[in-house]
Design an enzyme around this catalytic site. Structure first.
Site, PDB file in Angstrom:
ATOM      1  N   ILE A   1       0.823  -1.217   0.000  1.00  0.00           N
ATOM      2  CA  ILE A   1       0.000   0.000   0.000  1.00  0.00           C
ATOM      3  C   ILE A   1       0.858   1.270   0.000  1.00  0.00           C
ATOM      4  O   ILE A   1       0.438   2.302  -0.516  1.00  0.00           O
ATOM      5  CB  ILE A   1      -1.018  -0.021   1.171  1.00  0.00           C
ATOM      6  CG1 ILE A   1      -2.148   0.968   0.903  1.00  0.00           C
ATOM      7  CG2 ILE A   1      -0.335   0.235   2.509  1.00  0.00           C
ATOM      8  CD1 ILE A   1      -3.386   0.716   1.702  1.00  0.00           C
TER       9      ILE A   1
ATOM     10  N   ASN B   1      -3.343   1.616  15.056  1.00  0.00           N
ATOM     11  CA  ASN B   1      -3.910   1.274  16.365  1.00  0.00           C
ATOM     12  C   ASN B   1      -4.281   2.567  17.064  1.00  0.00           C
ATOM     13  O   ASN B   1      -3.887   3.650  16.631  1.00  0.00           O
ATOM     14  CB  ASN B   1      -2.979   0.372  17.179  1.00  0.00           C
ATOM     15  CG  ASN B   1      -1.667   1.034  17.473  1.00  0.00           C
ATOM     16  OD1 ASN B   1      -1.633   2.136  18.020  1.00  0.00           O
ATOM     17  ND2 ASN B   1      -0.580   0.385  17.094  1.00  0.00           N
TER      18      ASN B   1
ATOM     19  N   VAL C   1       0.705  -2.881   8.170  1.00  0.00           N
ATOM     20  CA  VAL C   1       0.532  -1.695   7.324  1.00  0.00           C
ATOM     21  C   VAL C   1       1.054  -0.451   8.037  1.00  0.00           C
ATOM     22  O   VAL C   1       1.743   0.391   7.444  1.00  0.00           O
ATOM     23  CB  VAL C   1      -0.970  -1.504   6.999  1.00  0.00           C
ATOM     24  CG1 VAL C   1      -1.219  -0.193   6.281  1.00  0.00           C
ATOM     25  CG2 VAL C   1      -1.503  -2.666   6.168  1.00  0.00           C
ATOM     26  N   ASP C   2       0.727  -0.340   9.298  1.00  0.00           N
ATOM     27  CA  ASP C   2       1.105   0.818  10.117  1.00  0.00           C
ATOM     28  C   ASP C   2       2.631   0.996  10.115  1.00  0.00           C
ATOM     29  O   ASP C   2       3.146   2.102   9.857  1.00  0.00           O
ATOM     30  CB  ASP C   2       0.603   0.537  11.542  1.00  0.00           C
ATOM     31  CG  ASP C   2       0.404   1.792  12.354  1.00  0.00           C
ATOM     32  OD1 ASP C   2       0.521   2.893  11.799  1.00  0.00           O
ATOM     33  OD2 ASP C   2       0.125   1.662  13.560  1.00  0.00           O
TER      34      ASP C   2
ATOM     35  N   SER D   1      -7.951  -4.947   9.808  1.00  0.00           N
ATOM     36  CA  SER D   1      -8.188  -5.943  10.875  1.00  0.00           C
ATOM     37  C   SER D   1      -7.824  -7.384  10.509  1.00  0.00           C
ATOM     38  O   SER D   1      -7.992  -8.270  11.343  1.00  0.00           O
ATOM     39  CB  SER D   1      -9.644  -5.913  11.389  1.00  0.00           C
ATOM     40  OG  SER D   1      -9.877  -4.744  12.147  1.00  0.00           O
ATOM     41  N   THR D   2      -7.324  -7.620   9.295  1.00  0.00           N
ATOM     42  CA  THR D   2      -7.067  -9.018   8.902  1.00  0.00           C
ATOM     43  C   THR D   2      -5.647  -9.497   9.215  1.00  0.00           C
ATOM     44  O   THR D   2      -5.301 -10.634   8.923  1.00  0.00           O
ATOM     45  CB  THR D   2      -7.297  -9.238   7.394  1.00  0.00           C
ATOM     46  OG1 THR D   2      -6.344  -8.438   6.660  1.00  0.00           O
ATOM     47  CG2 THR D   2      -8.701  -8.876   6.989  1.00  0.00           C
ATOM     48  N   GLY D   3      -4.852  -8.619   9.819  1.00  0.00           N
ATOM     49  CA  GLY D   3      -3.487  -9.020  10.158  1.00  0.00           C
ATOM     50  C   GLY D   3      -3.387  -9.320  11.638  1.00  0.00           C
ATOM     51  O   GLY D   3      -3.949 -10.301  12.138  1.00  0.00           O
TER      52      GLY D   3
ATOM     53  N   TYR E   1      -4.922  -8.064  13.983  1.00  0.00           N
ATOM     54  CA  TYR E   1      -6.232  -8.070  14.661  1.00  0.00           C
ATOM     55  C   TYR E   1      -7.087  -9.305  14.344  1.00  0.00           C
ATOM     56  O   TYR E   1      -8.199  -9.444  14.861  1.00  0.00           O
ATOM     57  CB  TYR E   1      -6.997  -6.779  14.389  1.00  0.00           C
ATOM     58  CG  TYR E   1      -6.452  -5.575  15.149  1.00  0.00           C
ATOM     59  CD1 TYR E   1      -5.364  -5.698  16.020  1.00  0.00           C
ATOM     60  CD2 TYR E   1      -7.018  -4.319  15.019  1.00  0.00           C
ATOM     61  CE1 TYR E   1      -4.863  -4.603  16.713  1.00  0.00           C
ATOM     62  CE2 TYR E   1      -6.523  -3.215  15.713  1.00  0.00           C
ATOM     63  CZ  TYR E   1      -5.443  -3.373  16.556  1.00  0.00           C
ATOM     64  OH  TYR E   1      -4.954  -2.280  17.246  1.00  0.00           O
TER      65      TYR E   1
END
Ligand code: ADP
Length: 169
Positions: A10, A23, A32-33, A121-123, A125
């Site tokens: 991304i 978060n 991603v963060d 949320s798919t990583g 989380y």
């Protein structure tokens, strides 16, 4: 609105805004963060700190979104949103849908025309990819946004295939 899928990173997307699966602390993290802060540079974190101090003393609530500069990324803005941690016992899908709606609402306030979104949320989380794809695509379809190019950026081939199977047409 045109919804497209891309397999890739991304942080490399040439769009007006990229959405960060942040978060609530807005102080960075993994996935991603981590990639956005590493590649975008310290300007993003500096703006996150100012936002914490001015508006979000307790952190950005789950399901909400807020924009900062994109620093050195090709995009102009990063829109940070906080996905819910997946739960087997509690249905948090409304909160996940809200991340997409709120991110696109913030994109509208910026007059962004193109937005890249991760599978929130798919990583870390833990949300199952197929359910997350269903919620994401439905939320975006129903968003009522002026954004013309909505691009889901899926990190690997498996995630791409799951989204592709759910994309109509
Ligand atoms: P969350 O904490 O919301 O689960 P993560 O960043 O851990 O967020 O993961 C969200 C999704 O993004 C996962 O499917 C993960 O594989 C994917 N991902 C991780 N890094 C990148 C990246 N650089 N570009 C696009 N997707 C990524």
């Amino acid at each position: 609105m045109n919804v497209t899928l891309v397999q890739g990173d991304i942080t490399e997307q040439e769009v007006d805004a990229v959405v960060n699966a942040a978060n609530s602390s807005l102080m960075g993290g993994g996935g991603v963060d981590g990639a956005i802060h590493r590649r975008g540079g310290p300007e993003i974190l500096a703006e996150c700190r100012r936002l914490r101090a001015s508006h979000y003393g307790k952190g950005l609530p789950t399901g909400q979104a807020v924009a900062t500069t994109a620093g050195r990324l090709p995009a102009r803005w990063v829109i940070h949103t906080v996905g819910p941690v997946y739960s087997r016992s509690e249905d948090r899908s409304e909160s996940l849908a809200s991340c997409y709606r709120e991110s696109l609402r913030v994109a509208d306030t910026l007059k962004a025309r193109s937005v890249a979104l991760p599978a929130i949320s798919t990583g870390i989380y833990g949300w199952p990819m197929d359910d997350a794809a269903r919620i994401a695509l439905e939320a975006v379809r129903q968003a009522g946004t002026a954004v013309e190019d909505v691009r889901f950026v899926l990190f690997d081939a498996a995630a791409y295939a799951v989204f592709e199977a759910r994309l109509p047409g």
